[in-house]
Design a protein around this motif. Sequence first.
Motif, PDB file in Angstrom:
ATOM      1  N   LEU A 442       0.862  -1.183   0.000  1.00  0.00           N
ATOM      2  CA  LEU A 442       0.000   0.000   0.000  1.00  0.00           C
ATOM      3  C   LEU A 442       0.896   1.230   0.000  1.00  0.00           C
ATOM      4  CD1 LEU A 442      -2.588  -1.215   2.679  1.00  0.00           C
ATOM      5  CD2 LEU A 442      -2.725  -1.438   0.190  1.00  0.00           C
ATOM      6  N   ALA A 443       1.407   1.535  -1.176  1.00  0.00           N
ATOM      7  CA  ALA A 443       2.415   2.588  -1.278  1.00  0.00           C
ATOM      8  C   ALA A 443       1.895   3.948  -0.837  1.00  0.00           C
ATOM      9  CB  ALA A 443       2.923   2.664  -2.721  1.00  0.00           C
ATOM     10  N   GLY A 444       0.574   4.169  -0.920  1.00  0.00           N
ATOM     11  CA  GLY A 444       0.016   5.460  -0.537  1.00  0.00           C
ATOM     12  C   GLY A 444      -0.302   5.584   0.940  1.00  0.00           C
ATOM     13  N   ASP A 445      -0.106   4.523   1.714  1.00  0.00           N
ATOM     14  CA  ASP A 445      -0.399   4.544   3.146  1.00  0.00           C
ATOM     15  C   ASP A 445       0.593   5.465   3.859  1.00  0.00           C
ATOM     16  OD1 ASP A 445      -1.897   2.807   5.422  1.00  0.00           O
ATOM     17  OD2 ASP A 445       0.163   3.226   6.029  1.00  0.00           O
ATOM     18  N   VAL A 446       0.080   6.362   4.685  1.00  0.00           N
ATOM     19  CA  VAL A 446       0.930   7.357   5.345  1.00  0.00           C
ATOM     20  C   VAL A 446       1.968   6.692   6.242  1.00  0.00           C
ATOM     21  CG1 VAL A 446       0.939   9.281   6.976  1.00  0.00           C
ATOM     22  CG2 VAL A 446      -0.870   9.121   5.245  1.00  0.00           C
ATOM     23  N   ALA A 447       1.553   5.673   7.010  1.00  0.00           N
ATOM     24  CA  ALA A 447       2.494   5.001   7.907  1.00  0.00           C
ATOM     25  C   ALA A 447       3.551   4.234   7.134  1.00  0.00           C
ATOM     26  CB  ALA A 447       1.745   4.073   8.849  1.00  0.00           C
ATOM     27  N   VAL A 448       3.164   3.651   6.007  1.00  0.00           N
ATOM     28  CA  VAL A 448       4.142   2.952   5.168  1.00  0.00           C
ATOM     29  C   VAL A 448       5.163   3.937   4.630  1.00  0.00           C
ATOM     30  CG1 VAL A 448       4.467   1.695   3.000  1.00  0.00           C
ATOM     31  CG2 VAL A 448       2.608   1.060   4.534  1.00  0.00           C
ATOM     32  N   ALA A 450       6.047   6.742   5.963  1.00  0.00           N
ATOM     33  CA  ALA A 450       6.909   7.169   7.062  1.00  0.00           C
ATOM     34  C   ALA A 450       7.955   6.106   7.367  1.00  0.00           C
ATOM     35  CB  ALA A 450       6.064   7.470   8.297  1.00  0.00           C
ATOM     36  N   GLY A 451       7.521   4.836   7.406  1.00  0.00           N
ATOM     37  CA  GLY A 451       8.459   3.759   7.676  1.00  0.00           C
ATOM     38  C   GLY A 451       9.519   3.637   6.599  1.00  0.00           C
ATOM     39  N   MET A 452       9.139   3.814   5.348  1.00  0.00           N
ATOM     40  CA  MET A 452      10.097   3.760   4.249  1.00  0.00           C
ATOM     41  C   MET A 452      11.095   4.912   4.366  1.00  0.00           C
ATOM     42  SD  MET A 452       7.620   2.678   1.039  1.00  0.00           S
ATOM     43  CE  MET A 452       8.945   2.566  -0.155  1.00  0.00           C
ATOM     44  N   ARG A 453      10.587   6.057   4.757  1.00  0.00           N
ATOM     45  CA  ARG A 453      11.466   7.227   4.904  1.00  0.00           C
ATOM     46  C   ARG A 453      12.480   7.001   6.027  1.00  0.00           C
ATOM     47  NH1 ARG A 453       7.714  10.386   5.021  1.00  0.00           N
ATOM     48  NH2 ARG A 453       7.430  10.790   7.251  1.00  0.00           N
ATOM     49  N   TYR A 454      12.012   6.488   7.156  1.00  0.00           N
ATOM     50  CA  TYR A 454      12.925   6.220   8.273  1.00  0.00           C
ATOM     51  C   TYR A 454      13.954   5.156   7.919  1.00  0.00           C
ATOM     52  CZ  TYR A 454       9.459   8.755  11.084  1.00  0.00           C
ATOM     53  OH  TYR A 454       8.601   9.697  11.587  1.00  0.00           O
ATOM     54  N   ALA A 455      13.537   4.185   7.083  1.00  0.00           N
ATOM     55  CA  ALA A 455      14.439   3.092   6.717  1.00  0.00           C
ATOM     56  C   ALA A 455      15.346   3.449   5.547  1.00  0.00           C
ATOM     57  CB  ALA A 455      13.632   1.848   6.383  1.00  0.00           C
ATOM     58  N   GLY A 456      15.094   4.608   4.912  1.00  0.00           N
ATOM     59  CA  GLY A 456      15.879   4.993   3.748  1.00  0.00           C
ATOM     60  C   GLY A 456      15.541   4.188   2.517  1.00  0.00           C
ATOM     61  N   ALA A 457      14.275   3.746   2.416  1.00  0.00           N
ATOM     62  CA  ALA A 457      13.875   2.881   1.304  1.00  0.00           C
ATOM     63  C   ALA A 457      13.011   3.597   0.283  1.00  0.00           C
ATOM     64  CB  ALA A 457      13.105   1.681   1.854  1.00  0.00           C
ATOM     65  N   GLU A 458      12.909   4.922   0.374  1.00  0.00           N
ATOM     66  CA  GLU A 458      11.988   5.656  -0.503  1.00  0.00           C
ATOM     67  C   GLU A 458      12.345   5.521  -1.982  1.00  0.00           C
ATOM     68  OE1 GLU A 458      10.409   9.569   1.465  1.00  0.00           O
ATOM     69  OE2 GLU A 458      12.541   9.352   1.899  1.00  0.00           O
ATOM     70  N   ALA A 459      13.631   5.537  -2.280  1.00  0.00           N
ATOM     71  CA  ALA A 459      14.047   5.570  -3.682  1.00  0.00           C
ATOM     72  C   ALA A 459      14.355   4.180  -4.237  1.00  0.00           C
ATOM     73  CB  ALA A 459      15.285   6.461  -3.827  1.00  0.00           C
ATOM     74  N   TRP A 477       5.583  -0.515   8.766  1.00  0.00           N
ATOM     75  CA  TRP A 477       4.621  -0.111   9.784  1.00  0.00           C
ATOM     76  C   TRP A 477       5.253  -0.165  11.176  1.00  0.00           C
ATOM     77  CZ3 TRP A 477      -0.008  -3.243   7.427  1.00  0.00           C
ATOM     78  CH2 TRP A 477      -0.780  -2.394   6.633  1.00  0.00           C
ATOM     79  N   ASN A 478       5.977  -1.230  11.460  1.00  0.00           N
ATOM     80  CA  ASN A 478       6.607  -1.362  12.772  1.00  0.00           C
ATOM     81  C   ASN A 478       7.699  -0.322  12.978  1.00  0.00           C
ATOM     82  OD1 ASN A 478       5.750  -3.850  14.540  1.00  0.00           O
ATOM     83  ND2 ASN A 478       5.599  -4.528  12.413  1.00  0.00           N
ATOM     84  N   THR A 479       8.431  -0.007  11.920  1.00  0.00           N
ATOM     85  CA  THR A 479       9.471   1.015  12.018  1.00  0.00           C
ATOM     86  C   THR A 479       8.861   2.381  12.318  1.00  0.00           C
ATOM     87  OG1 THR A 479      10.916  -0.189  10.505  1.00  0.00           O
ATOM     88  CG2 THR A 479      11.337   2.164  10.764  1.00  0.00           C
ATOM     89  N   ALA A 480       7.754   2.697  11.643  1.00  0.00           N
ATOM     90  CA  ALA A 480       7.068   3.966  11.903  1.00  0.00           C
ATOM     91  C   ALA A 480       6.555   4.010  13.334  1.00  0.00           C
ATOM     92  CB  ALA A 480       5.921   4.148  10.918  1.00  0.00           C
ATOM     93  N   ALA A 481       6.029   2.874  13.843  1.00  0.00           N
ATOM     94  CA  ALA A 481       5.526   2.829  15.217  1.00  0.00           C
ATOM     95  C   ALA A 481       6.673   3.003  16.210  1.00  0.00           C
ATOM     96  CB  ALA A 481       4.812   1.508  15.470  1.00  0.00           C
ATOM     97  N   ASP A 482       7.836   2.425  15.903  1.00  0.00           N
ATOM     98  CA  ASP A 482       8.999   2.598  16.780  1.00  0.00           C
ATOM     99  C   ASP A 482       9.345   4.068  16.916  1.00  0.00           C
ATOM    100  OD1 ASP A 482       9.201  -0.119  17.104  1.00  0.00           O
ATOM    101  OD2 ASP A 482      10.813  -0.392  15.666  1.00  0.00           O
ATOM    102  N   ARG A 483       9.328   4.797  15.815  1.00  0.00           N
ATOM    103  CA  ARG A 483       9.650   6.224  15.840  1.00  0.00           C
ATOM    104  C   ARG A 483       8.633   7.029  16.630  1.00  0.00           C
ATOM    105  NH1 ARG A 483      13.647   8.600  12.763  1.00  0.00           N
ATOM    106  NH2 ARG A 483      15.201   7.012  12.205  1.00  0.00           N
TER     107      ARG A 483
END
Length: 489
Positions: A442-448, A450-459, A477-483
């Motif tokens: 679900l690429a448009g999910d806000v939490a996803v 955020a998690g991709m951004r924190y993990a450096g996986a956006e690009a 999702w878990n990474t975003a929740a950790d933050r």
Amino acid sequence: MYEAVCSRDARFDGAFFFAVSTTGIYCRPSCPATTPKRPNVSFFPTAAAAQHSGYRACRRCRPDAVPGSAAWNARADAVGRAMRLIGDGVVDREGVTGLAARLGYSARQVQRQLTAEVGAGPIALARAQRAHTARILLQTTRMQAAEIAFAAGFASVRQFNATIRAIYAATPSELRAAKPGRFPRQGAVGGADGAAGIPLRLAYRGPYATTEVFDYLAARALTGIEEITGDTGSRAYRRTLRLPHAHGIAEVSEKPGDGWLLCHLHLGDLRDLTTATQRIRRLFDLDADPYAVAERLGADPALAPLVERRPGLRAPGAADPHEVAIRAVLGQQVSLAAGRRLGVDLVAAYGEPLETPSGGLTRVFPTAEALAGASLAELGMPDSRRATLRTLAAALADGTVSLDAGADRDEAEKALLGLHGIGPWTAGYVRMRALGDPDVLLAGDVAVQAGMRYAGAEALDAEGWRPWRTYAMHHFWNTAADRRHAPAA
């Protein structure tokens, strides 16, 4: 495969079985018995195929009790769909003709495809499942053998006796006496008064991230149909079940055993045992292959640390696909907490009361038929969302949208998107959870995001995560929740 047998590699339990011609016995790869010579060994994709070839189950490793193959969840073709439907008990309830009708093929085509792919037809596969159910009842209840025969789905006591002898090389009485036992035998049906019900060991392979799964379910639990009891590390998830013959209650312990979760089922009708077991397995994603997931996602530099941090992370599915779809609409464009409040209100207004409440469990989730014509005035949401909910409920009730265990995922998603008010996020979420698709992002999910951004996986190219993008999403999702929960610096 022989190397896996020689090393007793439990990673392959359920992925294949081996049989020994000199003993007439088939085993799981991790069987602790002396490794047979290679010329005496044959391999089978399913336990049913080994049984169909005349082999009986090993009493030492109990190969019929292994996790299911992750391939049936990942595959979207007719064979994968058929295996999921057989697991849900469709052949026992509707016969091979009913199975074929759900798949859109003739009975002969289904027989041919299953035999070619898994070495056994639908009747043999259902027979193996009935035998496994019968063994559980023999070894965990005080039911009479004749009662067990019909509860497990056999047409007669004679058929039951012959099958048990053929598969386990023992009579039902001998099998009962040889129970592996740390479970006390219970009565025929566990009641709501605290009785233990039917105890099951739900097997899984590899590591299992129980804390994350229970956190996920706890955050979404709806008062009346679900509850979490106990403290972190020793919690129990309890929920009501709407089953083909009666209602039931399942209780699953967070504290894992040696490769299994402990589950107690309280069933109004024991004929629902197989179906209830499979639905809880899907809810807890117990047939996943964490080794394959970790190998693929761990090859990505951004995901590797997340995979290492949470080994065995699972993607919870659904005990009731219709329930998940309706709750997905309730959660559209609102926070998780707001969606949960709407779900609680829906259950309170339209849920079917249990005849005998059990703790905080008082209702069963409302049927699609009940919601299709309901006003939904009790729900604090826009009229357009109420209309979408009624439209979805009507589509589920009349079969316009099929979400059963063997539904075609592409067709189901297309049908959902064809309903007014349902967009890509909702359809994708339903595909992921209700249909158990392991490859949804679900690429448009806000939490996803955020998690991709924190993990450096956006690009990064998410195509490289196939066919396990659902698990990548749970890591995000878990990474975003950790933050969110991290203490301020």
